[in-house]
Scaffold this motif. Structure first.
Motif, PDB file in Angstrom:
ATOM      1  N   ILE A  80     -52.067  39.650 -10.590  1.00  0.00           N
ATOM      2  CA  ILE A  80     -52.444  40.141  -9.327  1.00  0.00           C
ATOM      3  C   ILE A  80     -51.422  40.808  -8.531  1.00  0.00           C
ATOM      4  CG2 ILE A  80     -53.339  39.424  -7.086  1.00  0.00           C
ATOM      5  CD1 ILE A  80     -54.920  37.168  -8.521  1.00  0.00           C
ATOM      6  N   ILE A  81     -50.284  40.425  -8.535  1.00  0.00           N
ATOM      7  CA  ILE A  81     -49.166  41.019  -7.870  1.00  0.00           C
ATOM      8  C   ILE A  81     -48.781  42.212  -8.282  1.00  0.00           C
ATOM      9  CG2 ILE A  81     -46.741  40.759  -7.008  1.00  0.00           C
ATOM     10  CD1 ILE A  81     -47.257  37.734  -6.603  1.00  0.00           C
ATOM     11  N   THR A 140     -56.071  40.788  -1.885  1.00  0.00           N
ATOM     12  CA  THR A 140     -54.727  40.905  -1.062  1.00  0.00           C
ATOM     13  C   THR A 140     -54.588  42.283  -0.329  1.00  0.00           C
ATOM     14  OG1 THR A 140     -53.587  41.165  -3.210  1.00  0.00           O
ATOM     15  CG2 THR A 140     -53.646  39.097  -2.453  1.00  0.00           C
ATOM     16  N   ARG A 144     -43.574  31.665   2.106  1.00  0.00           N
ATOM     17  CA  ARG A 144     -44.334  32.075   1.153  1.00  0.00           C
ATOM     18  C   ARG A 144     -45.566  31.451   0.946  1.00  0.00           C
ATOM     19  NH1 ARG A 144     -41.338  35.229  -2.899  1.00  0.00           N
ATOM     20  NH2 ARG A 144     -43.016  34.816  -4.316  1.00  0.00           N
ATOM     21  N   ARG A 145     -45.628  30.292   1.468  1.00  0.00           N
ATOM     22  CA  ARG A 145     -46.750  29.241   1.723  1.00  0.00           C
ATOM     23  C   ARG A 145     -47.956  29.761   2.340  1.00  0.00           C
ATOM     24  NH1 ARG A 145     -47.011  22.874   1.811  1.00  0.00           N
ATOM     25  NH2 ARG A 145     -48.565  22.750   0.148  1.00  0.00           N
ATOM     26  N   ARG A 185     -54.920  28.559   4.026  1.00  0.00           N
ATOM     27  CA  ARG A 185     -56.358  28.982   3.234  1.00  0.00           C
ATOM     28  C   ARG A 185     -57.263  28.960   3.902  1.00  0.00           C
ATOM     29  NH1 ARG A 185     -54.303  31.391  -1.635  1.00  0.00           N
ATOM     30  NH2 ARG A 185     -52.403  29.975  -2.442  1.00  0.00           N
ATOM     31  N   ALA A 219     -53.395  34.362   2.303  1.00  0.00           N
ATOM     32  CA  ALA A 219     -52.891  34.481   0.748  1.00  0.00           C
ATOM     33  C   ALA A 219     -51.459  34.871   1.295  1.00  0.00           C
ATOM     34  CB  ALA A 219     -53.698  35.565   0.118  1.00  0.00           C
ATOM     35  N   PHE A 220     -50.735  34.643   0.037  1.00  0.00           N
ATOM     36  CA  PHE A 220     -49.249  35.491  -0.083  1.00  0.00           C
ATOM     37  C   PHE A 220     -49.397  36.909  -0.009  1.00  0.00           C
ATOM     38  CE2 PHE A 220     -45.926  37.116  -2.723  1.00  0.00           C
ATOM     39  CZ  PHE A 220     -44.689  36.617  -1.848  1.00  0.00           C
ATOM     40  N   ARG A 259     -50.673  18.513   3.230  1.00  0.00           N
ATOM     41  CA  ARG A 259     -50.052  17.368   3.917  1.00  0.00           C
ATOM     42  C   ARG A 259     -49.223  17.840   5.019  1.00  0.00           C
ATOM     43  NH1 ARG A 259     -50.836  15.936  -1.262  1.00  0.00           N
ATOM     44  NH2 ARG A 259     -48.900  17.061  -1.883  1.00  0.00           N
ATOM     45  N   ASP A 272     -50.038  34.747 -11.148  1.00  0.00           N
ATOM     46  CA  ASP A 272     -48.824  34.801 -10.465  1.00  0.00           C
ATOM     47  C   ASP A 272     -48.428  33.611  -9.381  1.00  0.00           C
ATOM     48  OD1 ASP A 272     -48.010  37.235 -11.391  1.00  0.00           O
ATOM     49  OD2 ASP A 272     -49.497  38.226 -10.046  1.00  0.00           O
ATOM     50  N   ILE A 273     -47.375  32.979  -9.430  1.00  0.00           N
ATOM     51  CA  ILE A 273     -47.100  31.655  -8.657  1.00  0.00           C
ATOM     52  C   ILE A 273     -46.411  32.303  -7.512  1.00  0.00           C
ATOM     53  CG2 ILE A 273     -45.898  29.446  -8.569  1.00  0.00           C
ATOM     54  CD1 ILE A 273     -47.048  29.217 -11.358  1.00  0.00           C
ATOM     55  N   THR A 274     -46.725  32.030  -6.161  1.00  0.00           N
ATOM     56  CA  THR A 274     -46.087  32.461  -5.038  1.00  0.00           C
ATOM     57  C   THR A 274     -45.293  31.632  -4.272  1.00  0.00           C
ATOM     58  OG1 THR A 274     -48.017  32.254  -3.945  1.00  0.00           O
ATOM     59  CG2 THR A 274     -47.984  34.363  -4.872  1.00  0.00           C
ATOM     60  N   PHE A 275     -45.551  30.400  -4.512  1.00  0.00           N
ATOM     61  CA  PHE A 275     -44.919  29.213  -3.633  1.00  0.00           C
ATOM     62  C   PHE A 275     -45.059  27.862  -4.432  1.00  0.00           C
ATOM     63  CE2 PHE A 275     -45.080  25.561  -0.797  1.00  0.00           C
ATOM     64  CZ  PHE A 275     -43.929  25.799  -0.145  1.00  0.00           C
ATOM     65  N   GLU A 286     -44.023  23.782  -3.571  1.00  0.00           N
ATOM     66  CA  GLU A 286     -43.644  22.703  -2.553  1.00  0.00           C
ATOM     67  C   GLU A 286     -42.885  21.845  -3.468  1.00  0.00           C
ATOM     68  OE1 GLU A 286     -45.420  20.585   0.891  1.00  0.00           O
ATOM     69  OE2 GLU A 286     -46.042  19.671  -0.756  1.00  0.00           O
ATOM     70  N   ALA A 333     -49.238  12.605  -6.344  1.00  0.00           N
ATOM     71  CA  ALA A 333     -49.153  14.271  -6.424  1.00  0.00           C
ATOM     72  C   ALA A 333     -47.540  14.289  -5.986  1.00  0.00           C
ATOM     73  CB  ALA A 333     -50.016  14.817  -5.088  1.00  0.00           C
ATOM     74  N   VAL A 361     -46.521  20.904  -5.287  1.00  0.00           N
ATOM     75  CA  VAL A 361     -47.817  21.798  -5.117  1.00  0.00           C
ATOM     76  C   VAL A 361     -47.212  23.097  -5.608  1.00  0.00           C
ATOM     77  CG1 VAL A 361     -49.337  23.067  -3.449  1.00  0.00           C
ATOM     78  CG2 VAL A 361     -48.594  20.568  -2.887  1.00  0.00           C
ATOM     79  N   GLU A 375     -48.642  27.030  -5.543  1.00  0.00           N
ATOM     80  CA  GLU A 375     -49.561  28.029  -5.181  1.00  0.00           C
ATOM     81  C   GLU A 375     -49.546  29.200  -5.786  1.00  0.00           C
ATOM     82  OE1 GLU A 375     -49.475  29.026  -0.918  1.00  0.00           O
ATOM     83  OE2 GLU A 375     -49.977  27.067  -0.576  1.00  0.00           O
ATOM     84  N   SER A 376     -50.631  29.902  -6.406  1.00  0.00           N
ATOM     85  CA  SER A 376     -50.730  31.094  -6.980  1.00  0.00           C
ATOM     86  C   SER A 376     -51.435  32.017  -5.820  1.00  0.00           C
ATOM     87  CB  SER A 376     -51.697  31.003  -8.119  1.00  0.00           C
ATOM     88  OG  SER A 376     -53.040  30.773  -7.714  1.00  0.00           O
ATOM     89  N   VAL A 377     -51.407  33.228  -6.005  1.00  0.00           N
ATOM     90  CA  VAL A 377     -52.271  34.218  -4.920  1.00  0.00           C
ATOM     91  C   VAL A 377     -53.360  33.609  -4.560  1.00  0.00           C
ATOM     92  CG1 VAL A 377     -52.978  36.473  -4.592  1.00  0.00           C
ATOM     93  CG2 VAL A 377     -51.128  36.118  -6.078  1.00  0.00           C
ATOM     94  N   LYS A 378     -54.498  33.028  -5.558  1.00  0.00           N
ATOM     95  CA  LYS A 378     -55.713  32.662  -5.228  1.00  0.00           C
ATOM     96  C   LYS A 378     -55.882  31.214  -4.725  1.00  0.00           C
ATOM     97  CE  LYS A 378     -58.918  34.983  -5.868  1.00  0.00           C
ATOM     98  NZ  LYS A 378     -59.170  36.004  -4.622  1.00  0.00           N
ATOM     99  N   ALA A 379     -55.022  30.339  -4.987  1.00  0.00           N
ATOM    100  CA  ALA A 379     -55.201  28.852  -4.858  1.00  0.00           C
ATOM    101  C   ALA A 379     -53.865  28.128  -4.811  1.00  0.00           C
ATOM    102  CB  ALA A 379     -56.413  28.234  -5.723  1.00  0.00           C
ATOM    103  N   ALA A 380     -54.141  26.763  -4.312  1.00  0.00           N
ATOM    104  CA  ALA A 380     -53.064  25.855  -4.350  1.00  0.00           C
ATOM    105  C   ALA A 380     -53.538  24.795  -5.420  1.00  0.00           C
ATOM    106  CB  ALA A 380     -52.656  25.434  -2.939  1.00  0.00           C
ATOM    107  N   ASP A 395     -52.272  20.647  -6.763  1.00  0.00           N
ATOM    108  CA  ASP A 395     -51.377  19.387  -7.095  1.00  0.00           C
ATOM    109  C   ASP A 395     -50.930  19.445  -8.217  1.00  0.00           C
ATOM    110  OD1 ASP A 395     -51.261  18.687  -4.196  1.00  0.00           O
ATOM    111  OD2 ASP A 395     -53.254  17.831  -4.415  1.00  0.00           O
ATOM    112  N   PRO A 449     -40.450  31.673  -7.166  1.00  0.00           N
ATOM    113  CA  PRO A 449     -41.388  30.647  -7.761  1.00  0.00           C
ATOM    114  C   PRO A 449     -41.944  31.255  -8.951  1.00  0.00           C
ATOM    115  CG  PRO A 449     -42.261  31.842  -5.550  1.00  0.00           C
ATOM    116  CD  PRO A 449     -40.720  32.120  -5.921  1.00  0.00           C
TER     117      PRO A 449
END
Lengths: 365, 122
Positions: free
Chosen positions: A35-36, A228, A288-289, A292, A311-312, A343, B32-35, B37, B50, B53, B55-60, B62, B82
């Motif tokens: 995607i990026i 995006t 970056r987090r 959603r 989104a990022f 959390r 693509d992983i963007t973040f 935790e 857990a 975490v 996160e990719s562009v689309k989802a997070a 655990d 990341p």
């Protein structure tokens, strides 16, 4: 309901696409570069997107323009033949059934391009509102739509033999040929870059797709990058920023609507007199987090709104979001907010949209 | 010795530390992983908790502790990059190191060849 394939599914699989179901369609979310990379390629060069899932309705007949003037909140009769206009289909209370683009093909001939997930409802609503003698056909199955988007998209068409002068201007369309086949080509899109949308007979989709892919700088991009790219521009996505609980004003389009008493359309009274119950605003975060859709937004530990998309942002390197806020808070850019993620919470700042300001969308070719 | 979970985490024991990460299959699936935790140093985890975490562009998603232990260090490189989990999921893209673990818990996990077969069958 069975998942539908577009005419290009085989091509996507050959390009190692990852497929997902979107509004009942089997669609590529990304290809092998991810995607990026696809997002950045669209911002810098030119990408093609399979958008065959979207619906194409044709409305024709004597008096079609006058009839549509009484349905859509933005004027249809003032729209010139050869132009496209962003518009809305509303409920009787002025909330959004769909956001769409109307192409004026001739005085009483219109192409209405609608979202995949809302098409069937749109047809019912339009049929209910249009006089019986006005014809409406659903041309979606016989029509393919391919988007060519990116700052080099005009150059790509010029390399294919078009002159700059003959290419349509912003929100205009032409009938032309690509790869020897008839296409409707409009200077429209959903990425914030110079871009074109191509409509052709579904039989020719593969030929045109392959021909475009052979052009220098052209790569395929999936729905992930499309999302995006649109989010960085602050463009709404139906079902997220707007729905049947949201008016166009509440989704940020009040400035586009002329609500004087001469205009009559479903919901016009509510739009004129009703106080907005929400306000759509952009939020930029510090890291970056991403927050959603559905994440709670708070100010001083009090509920202030809900994230509608987040989104990022590949172009900005931080996460961004759009959120629906309580309008009584009268928020403006610069206001600090907190967004709940998992959390913990992240810090954000209300910001003017678009988030990404370097888009080439309106630049002349 | 590297072992895998059904949720696509891996553990590699190196002396008295256990490196934890996600498999190349999982990294590829996420895109693509963007973040990331990462867990705080000194935190105790029980198998299945857990732990992080991703996160990719689309989802997070655990990431669960494949074995119990105490976090010795989180991978500092992931904060700025990341995407290292995409480029090197089973080496440089490790998520954290655990200590004070019970090596017997490794018995419940899959060997690499068993995991690869599990991927094919699932």
């Amino acid at each position: 309901m069975e998942t539908k394939n577009t005419r290009l599914t085989k091509n996507h699989l050959e390009l190692n696409a990852r497929m997902v179901t979107f509004s009942g369609w089997n669609m590529p979310v990304q290809y092998s570069e991810g995607i990026i990379a696809e997002h950045n390629h669209t911002r810098n060069k030119v990408s093609i997107f399979d958008i065959c899932h979207m619906g194409e309705l044709r409305i024709t007949g004597d008096g079609a323009a006058d009839a549509m003037e009484l349905i859509f909140p933005r004027s249809v009769t003032s729209q010139k033949v050869g132009t496209c206009r962003y518009n809305f289909l509303l409920t009787d209370t002025g909330t959004v059934l769909d956001d769409l683009i109307i192409y004026r093909m001739d005085n009483d001939d219109f192409l209405v391009v609608v979202n995949a997930g809302t098409k069937d409802g749109d047809i019912l609503r339009l049929r209910e509102l249009l006089p019986e003698h006005i014809k409406m056909s659903d041309d979606s199955d016989s029509t393919a739509k391919i988007d060519l988007q990116g700052p080099k998209s005009g150059e790509t068409l010029v390399n294919m033999g078009f002159t700059k002068e003959e290419l349509p201007g912003y929100y205009k369309w032409i009938n032309t040929k690509i790869a020897g086949e008839s296409v409707l080509l409009s200077r429209t899109g959903y990425t914030g870059e110079i871009g074109f949308e191509l409509y052709c007979n579904a039989e020719h989709a593969e030929k045109i797709w392959n021909y475009l892919l052979e052009q220098p700088n052209v790569k395929p991009a999936g729905l992930g990058a499309r999302d995006t790219l649109r989010l960085e521009m602050g463009y709404p996505l139906y079902g997220h920023e707007m729905n049947t609980e949201t008016t166009p004003i509440e989704a940020g389009f009040g400035g586009m609507l002329k609500l004087d008493n001469n205009r009559q359309f479903p919901g016009c009274k509510q739009l004129r007199n009703g106080a907005p119950t929400k306000q759509l605003l952009g939020i930029i975060t510090e890291g970056r987090r991403a927050a959603r859709e559905g994440a709670e937004i708070t100010i001083d530990e009090k509920h202030a709104g809900i994230v509608t998309s987040g989104a990022f942002s590949p172009s900005l390197g931080v996460a961004i979001a759009m959120g629906s806020f309580d309008p009584s808070l009268s928020l403006s850019p610069g206001k600090k907010v907190k967004l709940s993620v998992g959390r913990s919470t992240i810090n954000g700042t209300i910001t003017a949209m678009p988030f990404y300001e370097k888009g080439s969308v309106r630049i002349s070719i | 010795m590297r072992k895998f979970t059904k949720d696509h985490e891996w553990v590699k024991i190196d002396g008295d530390v256990a490196f934890i990460g996600i498999s190349s299959h999982a990294a590829n699936e996420l895109g693509d992983i963007t973040f990331v935790e990462t867990p705080e140093e000194g935190t105790d985890f029980i198998v299945g908790d857990a732990l992080a975490v991703v996160e990719s562009v689309k989802a997070a998603s655990d990431i669960y502790a494949p074995i119990s232990g105490t976090v010795k260090e989180a991978n500092p490189a992931l904060e700025d990059d990341p995407g290292m989990i995409n480029s090197s999921p089973e080496e440089n893209g490790w998520i954290c190191k655990l200590e004070n673990f019970d090596i017997a818990e490794m018995d419940a996990l899959m060997d690499e060849d068993v995991y690869r077969t599990y991927l094919k069958d699932s």
